[in-house]
Every structure is written in C-alpha cells, then in structure tokens.
Scaffold this motif. Structure first.
Motif, PDB file in Angstrom:
ATOM      1  N   LEU A 411       0.822  -1.206   0.000  1.00  0.00           N
ATOM      2  CA  LEU A 411       0.000   0.000   0.000  1.00  0.00           C
ATOM      3  C   LEU A 411       0.861   1.262   0.000  1.00  0.00           C
ATOM      4  N   ALA A 412       1.966   1.225   0.743  1.00  0.00           N
ATOM      5  CA  ALA A 412       2.815   2.422   0.833  1.00  0.00           C
ATOM      6  C   ALA A 412       3.388   2.800  -0.528  1.00  0.00           C
ATOM      7  N   PHE A 413       3.981   1.846  -1.224  1.00  0.00           N
ATOM      8  CA  PHE A 413       4.631   2.153  -2.497  1.00  0.00           C
ATOM      9  C   PHE A 413       3.610   2.424  -3.609  1.00  0.00           C
ATOM     10  N   SER A 414       2.523   1.664  -3.644  1.00  0.00           N
ATOM     11  CA  SER A 414       1.516   1.897  -4.691  1.00  0.00           C
ATOM     12  C   SER A 414       0.822   3.244  -4.500  1.00  0.00           C
ATOM     13  N   SER A 415       0.580   3.627  -3.260  1.00  0.00           N
ATOM     14  CA  SER A 415      -0.069   4.917  -2.987  1.00  0.00           C
ATOM     15  C   SER A 415       0.863   6.080  -3.313  1.00  0.00           C
ATOM     16  N   LEU A 416       2.131   5.919  -2.977  1.00  0.00           N
ATOM     17  CA  LEU A 416       3.105   6.959  -3.307  1.00  0.00           C
ATOM     18  C   LEU A 416       3.186   7.167  -4.814  1.00  0.00           C
ATOM     19  N   GLN A 417       3.290   6.082  -5.562  1.00  0.00           N
ATOM     20  CA  GLN A 417       3.429   6.186  -7.014  1.00  0.00           C
ATOM     21  C   GLN A 417       2.158   6.699  -7.671  1.00  0.00           C
ATOM     22  N   ALA A 418       1.032   6.600  -6.985  1.00  0.00           N
ATOM     23  CA  ALA A 418      -0.229   7.052  -7.569  1.00  0.00           C
ATOM     24  C   ALA A 418      -0.375   8.564  -7.554  1.00  0.00           C
ATOM     25  N   VAL A 419       0.420   9.267  -6.742  1.00  0.00           N
ATOM     26  CA  VAL A 419       0.195  10.715  -6.596  1.00  0.00           C
ATOM     27  C   VAL A 419       1.414  11.587  -6.865  1.00  0.00           C
ATOM     28  N   TYR A 420       2.594  10.998  -7.031  1.00  0.00           N
ATOM     29  CA  TYR A 420       3.761  11.876  -7.166  1.00  0.00           C
ATOM     30  C   TYR A 420       3.732  12.713  -8.447  1.00  0.00           C
ATOM     31  N   PHE A 421       2.893  12.332  -9.422  1.00  0.00           N
ATOM     32  CA  PHE A 421       2.808  13.088 -10.668  1.00  0.00           C
ATOM     33  C   PHE A 421       1.689  14.126 -10.638  1.00  0.00           C
ATOM     34  N   VAL A 422       0.877  14.154  -9.588  1.00  0.00           N
ATOM     35  CA  VAL A 422      -0.335  14.982  -9.564  1.00  0.00           C
ATOM     36  C   VAL A 422      -0.027  16.460  -9.755  1.00  0.00           C
ATOM     37  N   PHE A 423       0.813  17.024  -8.909  1.00  0.00           N
ATOM     38  CA  PHE A 423       1.041  18.465  -8.954  1.00  0.00           C
ATOM     39  C   PHE A 423       1.981  18.898 -10.085  1.00  0.00           C
ATOM     40  N   PRO A 424       3.050  18.141 -10.422  1.00  0.00           N
ATOM     41  CA  PRO A 424       3.863  18.582 -11.569  1.00  0.00           C
ATOM     42  C   PRO A 424       3.074  18.712 -12.859  1.00  0.00           C
ATOM     43  N   ILE A 425       2.086  17.828 -13.091  1.00  0.00           N
ATOM     44  CA  ILE A 425       1.302  17.887 -14.319  1.00  0.00           C
ATOM     45  C   ILE A 425       0.389  19.110 -14.340  1.00  0.00           C
ATOM     46  N   GLU A 426      -0.279  19.379 -13.223  1.00  0.00           N
ATOM     47  CA  GLU A 426      -1.254  20.469 -13.185  1.00  0.00           C
ATOM     48  C   GLU A 426      -0.670  21.792 -12.699  1.00  0.00           C
ATOM     49  N   LEU A 427       0.607  21.794 -12.297  1.00  0.00           N
ATOM     50  CA  LEU A 427       1.186  23.007 -11.724  1.00  0.00           C
ATOM     51  C   LEU A 427       1.116  24.208 -12.658  1.00  0.00           C
ATOM     52  N   PRO A 428       1.457  24.091 -13.963  1.00  0.00           N
ATOM     53  CA  PRO A 428       1.349  25.269 -14.836  1.00  0.00           C
ATOM     54  C   PRO A 428      -0.073  25.826 -14.903  1.00  0.00           C
ATOM     55  N   VAL A 429      -1.072  24.931 -14.953  1.00  0.00           N
ATOM     56  CA  VAL A 429      -2.469  25.382 -14.984  1.00  0.00           C
ATOM     57  C   VAL A 429      -2.817  26.079 -13.673  1.00  0.00           C
ATOM     58  N   PHE A 430      -2.412  25.475 -12.555  1.00  0.00           N
ATOM     59  CA  PHE A 430      -2.705  26.072 -11.250  1.00  0.00           C
ATOM     60  C   PHE A 430      -2.057  27.444 -11.104  1.00  0.00           C
ATOM     61  N   LEU A 431      -0.780  27.564 -11.467  1.00  0.00           N
ATOM     62  CA  LEU A 431      -0.081  28.845 -11.321  1.00  0.00           C
ATOM     63  C   LEU A 431      -0.718  29.920 -12.198  1.00  0.00           C
ATOM     64  N   ARG A 432      -1.135  29.557 -13.410  1.00  0.00           N
ATOM     65  CA  ARG A 432      -1.803  30.528 -14.266  1.00  0.00           C
ATOM     66  C   ARG A 432      -3.133  30.966 -13.660  1.00  0.00           C
ATOM     67  N   ASP A 433      -3.925  30.006 -13.214  1.00  0.00           N
ATOM     68  CA  ASP A 433      -5.221  30.334 -12.614  1.00  0.00           C
ATOM     69  C   ASP A 433      -5.043  31.156 -11.350  1.00  0.00           C
ATOM     70  N   HIS A 434      -4.046  30.789 -10.558  1.00  0.00           N
ATOM     71  CA  HIS A 434      -3.792  31.528  -9.313  1.00  0.00           C
ATOM     72  C   HIS A 434      -3.351  32.953  -9.618  1.00  0.00           C
ATOM     73  N   LYS A 435      -2.514  33.106 -10.638  1.00  0.00           N
ATOM     74  CA  LYS A 435      -2.067  34.435 -11.038  1.00  0.00           C
ATOM     75  C   LYS A 435      -3.233  35.277 -11.544  1.00  0.00           C
ATOM     76  N   ASN A 436      -4.188  34.632 -12.191  1.00  0.00           N
ATOM     77  CA  ASN A 436      -5.379  35.336 -12.683  1.00  0.00           C
ATOM     78  C   ASN A 436      -6.394  35.615 -11.584  1.00  0.00           C
ATOM     79  N   GLY A 437      -6.093  35.220 -10.352  1.00  0.00           N
ATOM     80  CA  GLY A 437      -6.994  35.496  -9.239  1.00  0.00           C
ATOM     81  C   GLY A 437      -8.252  34.657  -9.252  1.00  0.00           C
ATOM     82  N   MET A 438      -8.151  33.408  -9.733  1.00  0.00           N
ATOM     83  CA  MET A 438      -9.338  32.560  -9.821  1.00  0.00           C
ATOM     84  C   MET A 438      -9.623  31.828  -8.522  1.00  0.00           C
TER      85      MET A 438
END
Length: 632
Positions: A411-438
């Motif tokens: 469970l530890a290794f499968s759960s870790l591998q399931a989320v380590y890509f979450v924020f790097p993939i969406e980070l550009p979208v999040f930073l743009r939206d955050h900069k736009n005050g959304m």
C-alpha cells in the motif's frame, strides 16, 4: 514622477468596469536580469572588456511606444531580441527576477499589478485540464473570473455568446484532450479556446505571446482573423509573432520591430517597407516582408560585428522619442498593487467550483481508476494465496509478520506512485489560474486531496478484505476493522509523502526518481527487518518518523494481543537470545516481546500515525503555497 494617487486608483477601478477602450503607452522601458558569474556579455549599446563580468544583463534599452484602441499590433524580432520580455513587462507578468524601470500607462494613468483587472494575457502554451469539455472549461472560467455581482444566469449566457463569437460551437461539448494521452480538439480550436477564456472577462487590453506558434498557415490565419475581430470591437491588442506568412503579416494594423533590445521600427504596417528602403534596406519583390525584416535584424554568429553595426544604424534612425522621467516601476506601482483585489469569487464559491472541476476530471480518468482497483485486487489475492491459511504455531510467527508487513509495503509504495505526478502535471495550470486570481492555494489543495480520497479508502479496503481471512488472521470482525483502519492510515500517510514530493519537484520524472528512495529508510526501520533494540543510535530519528514502524506494531498487536499459548514445547518468556526453532509462547504478549514490539504503545501508535499523515500533508501544502507565492 508619475506616481498614482489614491484618487487615480479609484478612477482605474471605475473605467476598468465601465470603459472598454484603453490607450496603452510605455516610455523608456529598461530591463536588467541577473547573470551567472563567469559569463561575459557583449552588446552593441554597452560593450565590455574581455574578462569583465557584469552582475546583470540588459535585455531592453529605452523602449517606448503607444497603442490605441482598435489596433492590432505585432511585435516581431529575431530570437532573443527581447520581444517576449517587453510584452511581459507591459502585462506585468513573469518579471519577478527582473529589474525594470520606465513608465507604463493606460489612459494616461500609471498602472502596476492593477493592469490585470483591465487586461488579459494569452500564453504561448495552451494550458487546460484535458478531461473537461470546451463548454465546461468556459463555465469554470466564468464562475471564478467574472465579477461577483453578475448573476450565474448572465455568466452562462456570456459563455454561450463567447462560444458562438469565437467559432467553438461544433466542439463545445468535445473533450479538450491531453497531448500524448487523450485525443481532443485541434490546435487551432485550443488557441481560440485560450482567447475565449480571456474574453469572458471582457478585457480592454489583450496580450498574446506567439498565438500562431505550432499552427499551420491556415490555422494561423484563422487565429489572427479572430484577433482582428476582437480588435474591431475596440480592444487594444498586442501580440508577439514569429515569422508569420505574408497573408498573416498583412492582417496586422501596426508593427513593432525589436532588435537586440532596442526599437527598430514602430508604426503602421504599410509604412515599414518604405522606411527600410529609405535606410538602404529595400525588401525584394515577391519576398515575405516579415522574413526579410527578421533576417535583416538578426545577428549571424559568423558576421556578428557587421550585424550589430547594421542593427545600430537602423535603431538610431527610428523616430526620436519624447524625453521621459525614468524611475523604478515597482515604486510607481505601489499604490496600484495595494488596491488590486486578488479574487473575484468568495472562498465558498471557489471551493464548490474547483471541487466540481476536480470531481469531473477524476470521474473521467476511468483508466487510472480501473488500474488502481485491479492493482489492489491483484495484490490482495497475491498476499492471500502466498500466505493461504497459515498455521498459527511458533514456526509461522515470522510468516504472519511477513504477511502484515507485505500489506503495509504494498500500500505504501503503490499509494506513493499514484500521486507523485499529480502536482507537476497540473502546476502550470494552477499557477496561471492563481495568477489570474481565480482561486486560492488552500482551495486547490483541499479540493485535489478530497476528490482523490475515495480511491485511497477503497484500495486499502480491498487489500485488507481480500487476504484477511484467506491468510487466517484473527477472525473477529472488530479486528478486521482495526486492520482496515490501520492500512487506510498507511495509505494516506504515503499519499501525504507523495504530495510533498510532488509539490517539491517540477517534473514527474524527478518526482518518480526521488519517491521510492525516500521510502526505503522508513521501510528499513519499520520493525520487520531490524528490531528497535538493534538500531544504531544515530538512526533513531528515522525510526521515530517511520510510519512502517507504527503501522506494523499496530497490526501485530491487533493480531497477537489476547492470543492463547502456541505450541507445547520449551516456553519462551522474554529471553530474546533464545533460538526461534522449538519455542512455544505462553500468550500473545510473549510473541510481541519476541518481535520487539510494545503492546502499551497501541494508542500512541494510532496518534503518531495520524499525526504523520496530517504533518506530511501540511508540509506538502506549505511547499505548494511557497511555489504559488513566488514572484513570476
């Protein structure tokens, strides 16, 4: 000095909502960026001696200009000429590491960050959540970016109006798609969707960084035609463009040529050819003017000095600019930045809307959901079959411990591998939206973790319910529930560590490389491979932060506490040096003592495991908050 007063700021807010036509003017813009030690920079305006190492590199030199409402201006130049830097300064975006001086005015009022309330910025790269449809994406934008006093019905009407205006009707209900993962709308439709996202807020000024990049000539012409239509509505539009076709070039009303950080030409597009001809650089017949000007103003490495001399001659021949007081933009923007309202939606509206988007995105990512479920079922069956109906005797204690530790590790290794890509993939979208005050950082992080929580409850349930009775663990249902709760805490602690790694790293490759090695020390000091009494004193701190240790101790206590004696042989009564073979145990407590575990730590283990899960997740949020608050 042109410094905005409080009354000026109030006027800025008034015309940002009531007046669409804005004249944008900039005077004597200079930009310097820090350079690495040891690099030598030479420029036609500021030559350095060999070996001299300047602390900063100047990108723009006294650039001035003015754009009126209804104009569509193309900023052109060779790579590295400074055109993108100029548009970033005008839009007050991505200038955190730069030292900027000069004046930028809208309708003769000096602006800073407040320019975001009357302008929109379209980045070169189209950033979307690919699992949304075009209409859903625009609905999301409308709910968070349009002023809060506008009712939802009018927001949705605006969405439909923009879809029709920008020719997105045919693909309105199509998924946007993700390159290399999920097929979606075409490149031209994505670019028009970028325009639509910004037009929703009815901006007076529109900045676009290479809007035709990556498009074929037909699509590029279609995109610029869209810009023409928006400019005809009274908007002020400035965009950088790289080597447009002759048809696209002629669609711009004005042209700004930048060379080595200086203005080589700024005026009507129809006047640029006569201007260059008068300087002795006539454009050949049947030759694309855009290509000719870029080649003329480019620096060829093999003929660098002659190119620099030619550029200097052309730039010196441009119209003399009016003298202006040069001062630091940050000082003049202080009042405007203080008055800028970062968010147009309340915290609750942000939460509901971002939660809706996250829920849609997760629901449509069916493949990943199925993979996680099948993985949990497979690992549960594997554990159950390997340790099928293990006999409870002295020789099988190690097998039971191995089964429990296997469930934790899986469970530890499968759960870790399931989320380590979450924020790097969406980070550009999040930073743009955050900069736009959304939306706020805490809203995004909370929604992201809550929408992914169900799968991290289902996975430990499957991995516990499938093998539990197959292995032959304690059959009481309450003990199974305790086992499930412990494994769920293990899962969410590993997920918290995965989130922490994900927010630290800028790419999925880096996160994937660093993730497993971080878990290995926790695994080693988890109580199965090494007893706590054998751990070197300088590694004790790892043991105390190892969630493997606390979860293994909890599952072992849950399994052995209250257990009857095992075997009919020489009794083991706490002598840790006694041989394992031929030993019998008077009760479950003696088994725990043999394993080096303490039953009195039962409640403490639960508390620490919860604290580790919350602590690592809080650290992940702090790291994300730091990234979002950094100057862009």
């Amino acid at each position: 000095m042109d410094t905005p007063t409080r009354s000026t700021v109030i006027q800025i807010k008034e015309y940002s909502h009531a007046q669409k036509s804005v004249t944008l003017e900039w005077r004597d813009i200079n930009v310097l960026v820090p350079v690495e030690s040891g690099k030598v920079y030479r420029h036609l305006c500021c030559k350095t001696r060999v070996g001299q190492q300047p602390r900063s590199k100047q990108i723009l030199f006294n650039v001035s200009g003015k754009v009126n409402p209804g104009e569509l201006v193309a900023v052109m130049g060779a790579s590295g000429s400074g055109k993108t830097t100029l548009i970033n300064v005008l839009a007050h975006r991505n200038i955190g590491s730069m030292h900027v001086s000069g004046v930028v005015k809208a309708n003769n009022k000096t602006l800073g960050l407040a320019i975001n309330s009357i302008s929109a910025y379209i980045q070169q790269e189209d950033l979307f959540i690919g699992t949304l449809t075009v209409r859903e994406h625009l609905k999301f934008q409308a709910l968070l970016r349009i002023d809060k006093h506008i009712p939802d019905r009018e927001r949705m009407e605006k969405v439909e109006e923009v879809i029709s205006e920008l020719g997105l009707v045919k693909c309105a209900d199509s998924l946007i798609g993700t390159p290399g993962h999920k097929r979606g709308i075409s490149g031209g439709e994505q670019k028009r969707l970028s325009f639509a996202s910004e037009i929703l807020t009815d901006p007076s000024i529109l900045f676009a960084d290479e809007p035709t990049s990556g498009l074929d000539s037909f699509m590029a012409q279609s995109v610029v035609a869209t810009l023409q239509k928006l400019a005809a509505q009274g908007r002020t539009i400035i965009c950088t463009i790289h080597q447009p076709s002759s048809e696209v070039y002629n669609m711009f009303s004005s042209l700004l040529l930048v060379a080595e950080g200086r203005t080589a030409y700024f005026g009507l597009t129809r006047d640029v050819i006569p201007h260059f001809s008068s300087l002795g650089y006539p454009c050949p017949p049947n030759y694309n003017p855009a290509d000719y000007f870029v080649h003329t103003l480019a620096v060829v490495p093999d003929d660098r000095q002659n190119c620099l001399d030619r550029i200097k001659t052309i730039c010196d021949a441009t119209t003399n600019r009016n003298p202006a007081n040069v001062h630091d933009l940050e000082d003049s923007f202080m009042e405007a930045e203080w008055s800028h309202e970062p968010y147009k939606a309340s915290w609750w509206r942000q939460f509901k809307t971002v939660m809706w988007r996250s829920w849609l995105s997760n629901r449509r990512d069916v493949l990943m959901f199925r993979i996680r479920i099948l993985q949990s079922i497979f690992m549960g069956l594997l554990a159950g079959l390997v340790y099928l109906q293990t006999n409870i005797d002295a020789d099988s204690i190690q097998n039971i411990s191995g089964a429990l530790f296997f469930l934790i590790t899986t469970l530890a290794f499968s759960s870790l591998q399931a989320v380590y890509f979450v924020f790097p993939i969406e980070l550009p979208v999040f930073l743009r939206d955050h900069k736009n005050g959304m939306y706020r950082t805490d809203v995004y992080f909370l929604c992201k973790t809550l929408t992914e929580l169900p799968i991290f409850i289902i996975s430990p349930f499957l991995i516990s319910v499938i093998p539990y009775w197959m292995i032959g663990l304690q059959s009481e249902f309450t003990r199974f529930l305790i086992c499930f709760v412990v494994l769920m805490l293990v899962t969410n602690t590993a997920v918290s560590i995965g989130y922490m790694i994900s927010t630290m790293m800028k790419s999925t490759a880096a996160a994937g490389a660093i993730g497993p090695p971080i878990l290995v020390p926790f695994l080693l000091f988890g109580g199965f491979f090494l007893k706590s009494t054998s751990i070197p004193v300088y590694f004790v701190w790892i043991e105390y932060t190892s969630f493997f240790k606390y979860s293994f101790e909890l599952l072992s206590i849950n399994q052995w506490q209250g257990h009857d004696s095992i075997g009919a042989c020489q009794m083991y009564a706490g002598n840790r040096t006694a041989p394992a073979a031929g030993i019998c145990f008077p009760d479950g407590d003696s088994i725990l003592a043999f394993l080096g575990l303490d039953k009195d730590m039962y409640v403490v283990d639960f508390v620490v495991l919860i604290a580790l899960s919350v602590g690592f997740r809080l650290l992940a949020f702090i790291l994300l908050l730091r990234r979002s608050s950094m100057k862009q």
